[in-house]
Write a protein that holds these residues in place. Structure first.
Motif, PDB file in Angstrom:
ATOM      1  N   ILE A  73     -18.909 -11.745   4.603  1.00  0.00           N
ATOM      2  CA  ILE A  73     -18.009 -11.210   5.629  1.00  0.00           C
ATOM      3  C   ILE A  73     -16.581 -11.499   5.211  1.00  0.00           C
ATOM      4  CG2 ILE A  73     -17.371 -11.273   8.067  1.00  0.00           C
ATOM      5  CD1 ILE A  73     -20.177 -12.306   8.672  1.00  0.00           C
ATOM      6  N   SER A  74     -15.773 -10.442   5.093  1.00  0.00           N
ATOM      7  CA  SER A  74     -14.375 -10.584   4.688  1.00  0.00           C
ATOM      8  C   SER A  74     -13.498  -9.778   5.627  1.00  0.00           C
ATOM      9  CB  SER A  74     -14.197 -10.095   3.246  1.00  0.00           C
ATOM     10  OG  SER A  74     -14.354  -8.683   3.180  1.00  0.00           O
ATOM     11  N   VAL A  75     -12.195  -9.719   5.317  1.00  0.00           N
ATOM     12  CA  VAL A  75     -11.265  -8.975   6.173  1.00  0.00           C
ATOM     13  C   VAL A  75     -11.546  -7.477   6.150  1.00  0.00           C
ATOM     14  CG1 VAL A  75      -9.403 -10.670   5.976  1.00  0.00           C
ATOM     15  CG2 VAL A  75      -9.586  -8.850   4.276  1.00  0.00           C
ATOM     16  N   PHE A  76     -12.295  -7.016   5.154  1.00  0.00           N
ATOM     17  CA  PHE A  76     -12.590  -5.593   5.042  1.00  0.00           C
ATOM     18  C   PHE A  76     -13.981  -5.244   5.528  1.00  0.00           C
ATOM     19  CE2 PHE A  76      -9.473  -6.450   1.578  1.00  0.00           C
ATOM     20  CZ  PHE A  76      -8.396  -5.837   2.191  1.00  0.00           C
ATOM     21  N   GLY A  77     -14.652  -6.184   6.195  1.00  0.00           N
ATOM     22  CA  GLY A  77     -15.946  -5.888   6.779  1.00  0.00           C
ATOM     23  C   GLY A  77     -17.051  -6.763   6.219  1.00  0.00           C
ATOM     24  N   ALA A  78     -18.288  -6.373   6.522  1.00  0.00           N
ATOM     25  CA  ALA A  78     -19.463  -7.140   6.097  1.00  0.00           C
ATOM     26  C   ALA A  78     -20.189  -6.402   4.989  1.00  0.00           C
ATOM     27  CB  ALA A  78     -20.400  -7.364   7.286  1.00  0.00           C
TER      28      ALA A  78
ATOM     29  N   LEU B 130      -7.157   7.053  -1.990  1.00  0.00           N
ATOM     30  CA  LEU B 130      -5.712   7.193  -2.186  1.00  0.00           C
ATOM     31  C   LEU B 130      -5.090   8.050  -1.081  1.00  0.00           C
ATOM     32  CD1 LEU B 130      -5.446   7.684  -6.058  1.00  0.00           C
ATOM     33  CD2 LEU B 130      -4.539   5.761  -4.716  1.00  0.00           C
ATOM     34  N   MET B 131      -5.729   9.174  -0.759  1.00  0.00           N
ATOM     35  CA  MET B 131      -5.183  10.072   0.266  1.00  0.00           C
ATOM     36  C   MET B 131      -5.188   9.411   1.646  1.00  0.00           C
ATOM     37  SD  MET B 131      -6.474  13.919  -0.772  1.00  0.00           S
ATOM     38  CE  MET B 131      -8.216  13.512  -0.814  1.00  0.00           C
ATOM     39  N   LEU B 132      -6.273   8.723   1.974  1.00  0.00           N
ATOM     40  CA  LEU B 132      -6.354   8.070   3.277  1.00  0.00           C
ATOM     41  C   LEU B 132      -5.374   6.911   3.381  1.00  0.00           C
ATOM     42  CD1 LEU B 132     -10.229   8.099   3.669  1.00  0.00           C
ATOM     43  CD2 LEU B 132      -8.600   9.282   5.158  1.00  0.00           C
ATOM     44  N   SER B 133      -5.226   6.156   2.288  1.00  0.00           N
ATOM     45  CA  SER B 133      -4.263   5.050   2.286  1.00  0.00           C
ATOM     46  C   SER B 133      -2.843   5.577   2.469  1.00  0.00           C
ATOM     47  CB  SER B 133      -4.377   4.266   0.979  1.00  0.00           C
ATOM     48  OG  SER B 133      -3.461   3.188   0.955  1.00  0.00           O
ATOM     49  N   ALA B 134      -2.520   6.675   1.771  1.00  0.00           N
ATOM     50  CA  ALA B 134      -1.190   7.285   1.907  1.00  0.00           C
ATOM     51  C   ALA B 134      -0.975   7.814   3.321  1.00  0.00           C
ATOM     52  CB  ALA B 134      -1.028   8.407   0.885  1.00  0.00           C
ATOM     53  N   ALA B 135      -2.025   8.417   3.913  1.00  0.00           N
ATOM     54  CA  ALA B 135      -1.918   8.949   5.275  1.00  0.00           C
ATOM     55  C   ALA B 135      -1.660   7.826   6.281  1.00  0.00           C
ATOM     56  CB  ALA B 135      -3.194   9.700   5.647  1.00  0.00           C
ATOM     57  N   LEU B 136      -2.368   6.698   6.134  1.00  0.00           N
ATOM     58  CA  LEU B 136      -2.150   5.573   7.034  1.00  0.00           C
ATOM     59  C   LEU B 136      -0.746   4.992   6.851  1.00  0.00           C
ATOM     60  CD1 LEU B 136      -5.573   3.698   6.859  1.00  0.00           C
ATOM     61  CD2 LEU B 136      -4.678   5.083   8.738  1.00  0.00           C
TER      62      LEU B 136
ATOM     63  N   GLY C 273       6.871   3.716  13.477  1.00  0.00           N
ATOM     64  CA  GLY C 273       7.619   2.467  13.567  1.00  0.00           C
ATOM     65  C   GLY C 273       6.807   1.261  13.143  1.00  0.00           C
ATOM     66  N   GLY C 274       5.601   1.480  12.673  1.00  0.00           N
ATOM     67  CA  GLY C 274       4.800   0.397  12.120  1.00  0.00           C
ATOM     68  C   GLY C 274       3.764  -0.154  13.065  1.00  0.00           C
ATOM     69  N   SER C 275       2.527   0.113  12.758  1.00  0.00           N
ATOM     70  CA  SER C 275       1.411  -0.516  13.461  1.00  0.00           C
ATOM     71  C   SER C 275       0.699  -1.404  12.454  1.00  0.00           C
ATOM     72  CB  SER C 275       0.443   0.542  14.008  1.00  0.00           C
ATOM     73  OG  SER C 275      -0.694  -0.071  14.548  1.00  0.00           O
ATOM     74  N   LEU C 276       0.888  -2.728  12.589  1.00  0.00           N
ATOM     75  CA  LEU C 276       0.340  -3.652  11.605  1.00  0.00           C
ATOM     76  C   LEU C 276      -1.177  -3.618  11.555  1.00  0.00           C
ATOM     77  CD1 LEU C 276       2.664  -6.773  12.013  1.00  0.00           C
ATOM     78  CD2 LEU C 276       2.680  -5.049  10.207  1.00  0.00           C
ATOM     79  N   TRP C 277      -1.812  -3.094  12.611  1.00  0.00           N
ATOM     80  CA  TRP C 277      -3.276  -3.049  12.606  1.00  0.00           C
ATOM     81  C   TRP C 277      -3.810  -1.935  11.719  1.00  0.00           C
ATOM     82  CZ3 TRP C 277      -5.244  -7.313  13.518  1.00  0.00           C
ATOM     83  CH2 TRP C 277      -4.670  -8.186  14.439  1.00  0.00           C
ATOM     84  N   LEU C 278      -2.938  -1.058  11.220  1.00  0.00           N
ATOM     85  CA  LEU C 278      -3.352  -0.073  10.229  1.00  0.00           C
ATOM     86  C   LEU C 278      -3.240  -0.630   8.812  1.00  0.00           C
ATOM     87  CD1 LEU C 278      -1.704   3.192  11.617  1.00  0.00           C
ATOM     88  CD2 LEU C 278      -4.101   2.491  11.787  1.00  0.00           C
ATOM     89  N   LEU C 279      -2.496  -1.737   8.673  1.00  0.00           N
ATOM     90  CA  LEU C 279      -2.249  -2.300   7.343  1.00  0.00           C
ATOM     91  C   LEU C 279      -3.518  -2.775   6.641  1.00  0.00           C
ATOM     92  CD1 LEU C 279      -0.084  -2.926   5.271  1.00  0.00           C
ATOM     93  CD2 LEU C 279       0.261  -5.149   6.384  1.00  0.00           C
ATOM     94  N   PRO C 280      -4.426  -3.518   7.311  1.00  0.00           N
ATOM     95  CA  PRO C 280      -5.655  -3.925   6.606  1.00  0.00           C
ATOM     96  C   PRO C 280      -6.468  -2.733   6.101  1.00  0.00           C
ATOM     97  CG  PRO C 280      -5.376  -5.225   8.595  1.00  0.00           C
ATOM     98  CD  PRO C 280      -4.341  -4.133   8.647  1.00  0.00           C
ATOM     99  N   ALA C 281      -6.586  -1.684   6.928  1.00  0.00           N
ATOM    100  CA  ALA C 281      -7.347  -0.503   6.503  1.00  0.00           C
ATOM    101  C   ALA C 281      -6.668   0.181   5.322  1.00  0.00           C
ATOM    102  CB  ALA C 281      -7.495   0.469   7.670  1.00  0.00           C
ATOM    103  N   ALA C 282      -5.325   0.340   5.390  1.00  0.00           N
ATOM    104  CA  ALA C 282      -4.591   0.979   4.298  1.00  0.00           C
ATOM    105  C   ALA C 282      -4.698   0.157   3.016  1.00  0.00           C
ATOM    106  CB  ALA C 282      -3.123   1.157   4.692  1.00  0.00           C
TER     107      ALA C 282
END
Length: 207
Positions: free
Chosen positions: A63-68, A161-167, A175-184
Motif C-alpha cells: 500500500i503506497s500513496v498511489f494505491g494498493a 502523459l495526456m492525463l497528467s498534462a490535463a490534470l 488556482g490549484g487543487s493539491l488533491w489532484l497533485l498525487p494523481a498527476a
C-alpha cells in the motif's frame, strides 16, 4: 492462499501513505477518508475473491500513496482467467454502486460515488492500473506477448502523459487543487516507467 499470519507479514505500507491519509483527514474529515478507504477495500475484495475462486495464492500486499498492489502468482492463469481477476476489482466497485442505487435513498450517495470514481479511475488504460493491465492482456492474447506488450506500453505511456498534462492544466486553471497533485504525479511516474522499461514482463500479478 496465504495463512492469516503469513498474510500480515507480507503486507507493506509506505510512510507516504500515512502522511497523505493524515493530511487528507485534517484538510477534509475522517468520514470522507473512511468512505474512500472502504471503497478501496471493496475493490481489493473483488480481486481477492476472483483469485480465491481460481485457486491462485496471494503473495503480498503493498500500500503506497498511489494505491494498493496485490501480488499473486499468475503462472497457473490463462488469459481469460487473468482478465477476470484484473477486472474483478472495478467490477466489484460497480456492483456495489449498483446495489446501493437500487436500494434507493440518499444515505449512501457519497459511498456510491466513491465506488464509481474508483471504478472509472482504475479502468484508465495506464499500467499498473487495472485498465492498463487488461489492455496488456487483451493485446497479448490477440497478437502475442511481444506485440501486445509493445502496444500496451505505448498506449499506457501516451495516456498517462495526456492525463497528467490535463490534470496539470486543471490545477493551473482552477488556482490549484493539491488533491489532484498525487494523481498527476502518479500518472507522470507511470509514463516515465513505461519509457524506461521496454522489456517489461511481470512474473506476478499486481492489482
Amino acid at each position: 492462499m496465504l495463512l492469516r499470519s503469513d498474510l500480515w507479514n507480507s503486507v507493506s505500507i509506505s510512510p507516504g501513505f500515512w502522511i497523505l491519509t493524515g493530511w487528507f483527514a485534517l484538510d477534509n474529515n475522517w468520514r470522507i477518508l473512511g468512505i474512500i478507504i472502504a471503497a478501496a477495500a471493496v475493490h481489493e475484495m473483488g480481486h481477492c475473491l476472483a483469485l480465491r475462486i481460481l485457486g491462485v495464492p496471494i503473495t503480498g500486499l503493498n500500500i503506497s500513496v498511489f494505491g494498493a498492489e496485490l501480488a499473486a502468482d499468475r503462472g497457473c492463469l490463462s488469459y481469460p482467467g487473468e482478465l477476470a481477476v484484473v477486472l474483478a476489482g472495478p467490477g466489484m466497485n460497480l456492483l456495489c454502486a449498483a446495489v446501493l442505487t437500487a436500494l434507493g435513498g440518499t444515505h449512501w450517495d457519497v459511498f456510491t460515488g466513491a465506488n464509481l470514481v474508483l471504478c472509472a479511475f482504475n479502468l484508465l488504460p495506464v499500467r499498473p492500473l487495472d485498465g492498463g493491465r487488461a489492455l496488456d492482456l487483451l493485446g497479448s492474447w490477440a497478437v502475442g506477448p511481444a506485440a501486445g506488450e509493445r502496444a500496451a506500453r505505448w498506449c499506457s505511456m501516451l495516456a498517462a502523459l495526456m492525463l497528467s498534462a490535463a490534470l496539470g492544466w486543471v490545477m493551473i486553471r482552477t488556482g490549484g487543487s493539491l488533491w489532484l497533485l498525487p494523481a498527476a504525479s502518479g500518472l507522470l511516474m507511470a509514463a516515465v516507467r513505461e519509457w524506461g522499461m521496454p522489456g517489461h514482463n511481470q512474473s506476478h500479478l499486481d492489482l
